[in-house]
Design an enzyme around this catalytic site. Structure first.
Site, PDB file in Angstrom:
ATOM      1  N   LYS A  60       0.795  -1.226   0.000  1.00 17.91           N
ATOM      2  CA  LYS A  60       0.000   0.000   0.000  1.00 17.91           C
ATOM      3  C   LYS A  60       0.829   1.279   0.000  1.00 17.91           C
ATOM      4  O   LYS A  60       0.354   2.334  -0.455  1.00 17.91           O
ATOM      5  CB  LYS A  60      -0.940  -0.002   1.203  1.00 17.91           C
ATOM      6  CG  LYS A  60      -2.086  -0.992   1.116  1.00 17.91           C
ATOM      7  CD  LYS A  60      -3.120  -0.555   0.095  1.00 17.91           C
ATOM      8  CE  LYS A  60      -4.387  -1.400   0.184  1.00 17.91           C
ATOM      9  NZ  LYS A  60      -5.429  -0.926  -0.751  1.00 17.91           N
ATOM     10  N   SER A 310       0.531 -10.006  -0.668  1.00 13.90           N
ATOM     11  CA  SER A 310       0.344  -8.551  -0.644  1.00 13.90           C
ATOM     12  C   SER A 310       0.606  -7.899   0.704  1.00 13.90           C
ATOM     13  O   SER A 310       0.855  -6.694   0.768  1.00 13.90           O
ATOM     14  CB  SER A 310      -1.072  -8.208  -1.111  1.00 13.90           C
ATOM     15  OG  SER A 310      -2.040  -8.834  -0.279  1.00 13.90           O
TER      16      SER A 310
END
Length: 408
Positions: A60, A310
């Protein structure tokens, strides 16, 4: 980066390359690790793209930094606001600190404490609101409208998607022979960004998205041709627990992502356990979703395969519950209830039976007040560690052979 209204849904390979230059010295080029176990299952090389080892513990930071860095001076002066279950929150907090911008982050009330603490430590003011990301997003948007702070959406913006697309460029550089990329999907920013980067340079590479069954908005949305909301999304994978696809990533996913699959909670917990035991990597449930898809249907992927891990931000208490769930799913944790005569030595005799079959007792609890029990009966619940499904069957067989009534 600046876009006209007509270009608001476009993200190009040049945008992604520009984001990669902007992120030089900010984000890490994360490791690509091979997985022998998954390679054997798939029948082709499988590599893990370790964004769980990125700064802030997830991908992110990439999109958040590119978005905030592109703000005008007067926008930076107004500060930024974001909403997230944790990973985007930390990315915005760190990016803002690096760029000298004030940040406020709204998080769901049930967000893991380590994610809240980390977000505050990176310099953001944290406000708790709502129980799901969509409610938190609405609160953050209202704050932006009221204060003039710039809203940094976790996935529904071209700059954010361009930043996340740098993961795709790294994959092609690190594994040029890749045939399939598997990536988790929540709102769709990461999958969209990777698809833009990869399909622009290697249209032959297959991009497969993965969603949790309890929060799978994309299959219905793709079938309808427009984003469709899922009511009350429910999954342990809070990082992809999004009720509605973003408008910008949805168009890209619809055009460029080859397939979106779903995985169960069983698949997710098994995948997280595999990452920890076999790869020695701490991965959160959302980050393990590509591995879950490989475990579910390993023969259906053309290799070499790259699975994008992720994120790795997981509450230790949640990790403990998930690991136990994963052990049970893998047949290595057995819970049995049975009845025995309530007399001295009865429990010792029972434990003796279990020791013969090498079942490790983790916990024992007694029930004596259930009206279904006879006056001289006690119900015992045992939590056992076992070696797998065959060993579970051996334990149950040994208990029944010893005369115990196992309650299903």
């Amino acid at each position: 980066m600046s876009y006209s209204t007509a270009d608001s849904f476009r993200v190009t390979i040049d945008d992604v390359r520009g984001a990669q230059k902007m992120l030089t010295g900010v984000s890490r080029v994360t490791a690509m690790e091979g997985s022998r176990h998954l390679s054997q299952l798939v029948g082709a090389p499988v590599h893990l793209k370790c964004e769980n080892l990125q700064r802030t513990g997830s991908f992110k930071l990439r999109g958040a930094y590119v978005r905030i860095a592109g703000l005008l001076p007067e926008e930076r002066a107004a500060g930024v606001v974001a909403a997230s279950a944790g990973n985007h929150a930390q990315g915005v907090a760190l990016a803002s600190s690096l760029l000298g911008v004030r940040s406020t982050v709204f998080m769901p009330k049930g967000a893991p404490l380590p994610k809240i603490s980390a977000t505050e430590e990176y310099g953001a003011e944290v406000r708790l609101h709502g129980t799901v990301v969509d409610e938190t997003l609405a609160a953050a948007q209202e704050y932006a409208d009221r204060t003039g702070a710039v809203f940094i959406h976790p996935f529904d913006h071209h700059d954010v998607i361009a930043g996340q697309g740098t993961v795709g460029l790294e994959i092609l550089e690190q594994c040029p022979e890749v045939r399939t990329i598997v990536v988790g999907i929540g709102g769709g920013g990461l999958a969209a960004g990777i698809a833009v980067a990869v399909k622009s340079l290697r249209p032959d590479v297959r991009v497969v998205g993965v969603q949790a069954e309890g929060a799978a908005a994309y299959p219905a949305s793709l079938a309808a041709g427009v984003p469709v909301a899922v009511e009350n999304p429910a999954t342990m994978a809070d990082g992809i627990k999004v009720g509605r696809p973003g408008d910008v990533p949805f168009r890209i996913v619809a055009d460029l992502v080859d397939e979106v699959r779903t995985v169960s909670e069983y698949n997710l917990s098994s995948a997280l356990l595999l990452c920890l035991e076999r790869a020695k990597l701490v991965v959160e449930p959302a980050g393990a979703s590509p591995v879950a898809a490989l475990l579910r249907e390993p023969e259906s992927f053309e290799g070499p395969v790259v699975a994008v891990l992720s994120g790795g931000n997981v509450d230790p208490l949640l990790m403990q519950r998930i690991l136990r769930h994963g052990m049970a799913a893998g047949g290595r944790y057995l819970q049995v209830r049975l009845r025995l005569t309530d007399r001295p030595g009865a429990l010792a005799t029972l434990l003796g039976v279990l020791s013969v079959v090498d079942a490790n007792v983790l916990d024992v609890s007694h029930v004596r007040t259930d009206p279904r029990l006879g006056l001289t009966e006690v119900e015992v619940e045992l939590h056992l560690e076992t070696r797998g499904p065959k060993h579970c069957a051996e334990v149950n067989h040994a208990l029944r052979e010893a005369g115990y009534t196992v309650i299903d």
